[in-house]
Enzyme design. Structure first.
Site, short mmCIF file in Angstrom:
data_model
loop_
_atom_site.label_atom_id
_atom_site.label_comp_id
_atom_site.label_asym_id
_atom_site.label_seq_id
_atom_site.Cartn_x
_atom_site.Cartn_y
_atom_site.Cartn_z
N ASP A 103 -69.37 39.14 -34.66
CA ASP A 103 -68.88 39.26 -33.30
C ASP A 103 -69.45 38.15 -32.44
OD1 ASP A 103 -67.21 41.62 -33.33
OD2 ASP A 103 -69.02 42.72 -33.86
N MET A 113 -64.79 36.37 -29.47
CA MET A 113 -64.55 36.96 -28.15
C MET A 113 -65.06 35.94 -27.13
SD MET A 113 -65.69 40.77 -29.20
CE MET A 113 -66.50 40.12 -30.65
N MET A 160 -58.22 46.17 -31.24
CA MET A 160 -59.49 46.68 -30.71
C MET A 160 -59.32 48.13 -30.29
SD MET A 160 -61.67 44.27 -30.94
CE MET A 160 -62.98 45.20 -30.15
N MET A 179 -69.67 36.22 -29.13
CA MET A 179 -69.41 36.51 -27.71
C MET A 179 -70.06 35.43 -26.84
SD MET A 179 -70.13 40.57 -27.58
CE MET A 179 -69.59 41.66 -28.92
N HIS A 234 -68.38 40.99 -40.85
CA HIS A 234 -67.75 40.77 -39.54
C HIS A 234 -68.76 40.21 -38.55
CE1 HIS A 234 -64.60 41.88 -36.55
NE2 HIS A 234 -65.61 42.14 -35.75
N HIS A 286 -64.91 37.08 -35.56
CA HIS A 286 -64.17 37.63 -34.42
C HIS A 286 -64.62 36.92 -33.15
CE1 HIS A 286 -63.37 41.55 -31.87
NE2 HIS A 286 -62.60 40.54 -31.51
N SER A 339 -69.92 45.04 -39.21
CA SER A 339 -70.29 44.06 -38.19
C SER A 339 -71.81 44.00 -38.09
CB SER A 339 -69.69 44.45 -36.84
OG SER A 339 -70.38 43.76 -35.81
N ASP A 343 -61.03 47.75 -34.99
CA ASP A 343 -62.42 47.42 -34.67
C ASP A 343 -62.89 48.19 -33.44
OD1 ASP A 343 -64.86 46.21 -34.19
OD2 ASP A 343 -64.04 44.20 -33.83
C1 DX5 Z 1 -67.03 44.97 -30.06
C2 DX5 Z 1 -67.05 44.31 -31.42
C3 DX5 Z 1 -67.08 45.28 -32.54
C4 DX5 Z 1 -68.33 46.11 -32.56
C5 DX5 Z 1 -68.08 47.39 -33.29
O1 DX5 Z 1 -66.93 44.01 -29.09
O2 DX5 Z 1 -65.92 43.52 -31.59
O3 DX5 Z 1 -66.91 44.61 -33.78
O4 DX5 Z 1 -69.39 45.43 -33.18
O5 DX5 Z 1 -69.17 48.23 -33.10
P1 DX5 Z 1 -69.06 49.80 -33.42
O6 DX5 Z 1 -68.56 49.95 -34.81
O7 DX5 Z 1 -70.45 50.28 -33.23
O8 DX5 Z 1 -68.09 50.36 -32.40
ZN ZN Z 2 -65.56 42.74 -33.70
#
Ligand code: DX5
Ligand code: ZN
Length: 214
Positions: free
Chosen positions: A32, A65, A134, A34, A30, A63, A6, A171
């Site tokens: 993220d 969110m 998750m 948000m 990946h 992904h 990610s 994840d």
């Molecule tokens: C959290 C994300 C993850 C995050 C993982 O909301 O969906 O993908 O980036 O980060 P690490 O590997 O540091 O837990």
């Molecule tokens: Zn993620």
């Protein structure tokens, strides 16, 4: 095991170089996404992901969110090897979202928060290509792994019993010290941000994760 680093823990000021540095060692990239509503953090959206899509050849693993995945999923440029995952908690009617992503030939994933039971995705399990489990509360990288191993095992069993071709992605909080148990529980794709882009030598960190997964 497939690895999906990610970029959340990468240096956004030199993102393209960051990605190119690890490109030949990874299976997916990946993203993220948000929105500050579904999760208490804001990252980036289609303009950034789409700009990189023209420059990077690795399959994208997007992904979402966000509270309105149905509206925004269609704004991402995707090709057939890419994945877009939306959260079941954000989708009152998941079927049209799944249909829209599939109609563009990409893979579709459904994501579940740590406290969301597998029963929430039962009705659509046969319609998706992937389930994203998750192992932290979504929003930030660098959190501690929540034990979702029983959930992964249960999902793996359900997929086998129903004879489905659905991959499991996990994840959050995964590093060299716990990657093996996540894989043994049934994960096919591993996401990691801080264990890769949070390390000084990213290539070495990837090699270490791969070794630890065996
Ligand atoms: C959290 C994300 C993850 C995050 C993982 O909301 O969906 O993908 O980036 O980060 P690490 O590997 O540091 O837990
Ligand atoms: Zn993620």
């Amino acid at each position: 095991m497939k690895l999906a680093p990610s970029i959340l823990a990468a240096d956004f000021g030199r993102l393209q170089q960051e990605i190119e540095e690890v490109a030949n060692l990874i299976d997916y990239l990946h993203f993220d996404v948000m929105d500050g509503h579904f999760v208490p953090n804001l990252t980036f959206g289609p303009p950034l992901v789409n700009a990189l899509k023209d420059k990077i050849e690795i399959p994208f693993d997007i992904h979402l969110m966000i509270t309105d995945p149905g509206l925004y999923a269609r704004k991402f440029k995707i090709s057939k090897e890419d994945i877009i995952s939306f959260h079941i908690e954000a989708a009152s009617d998941p079927k049209p979202i799944i249909a829209e992503i599939k109609s563009r030939g990409a893979k579709v994933g459904v994501a579940l928060n740590p406290t969301t039971a597998l029963s929430a995705i039962e009705p659509i399990l046969k319609d998706v290509d992937l389930v994203l489990i998750m192992s932290v509360y979504p929003g930030f990288s660098g959190q501690n792994f929540i034990n979702v191993l029983p959930k992964i095992r249960q999902l793996k069993r359900q997929i086998a019993e129903q004879g489905l071709n659905v991959e499991i992605e996990v994840d959050g909080g995964i590093k060299a010290s716990n990657i093996k148990e996540v894989i043994s529980a049934g994960a096919d794709i591993i996401v990691a941000a801080s264990a890769i882009f949070g390390q000084k030598d990213r290539r070495k960190a990837i090699e270490e994760l791969k070794r630890a997964s065996l």
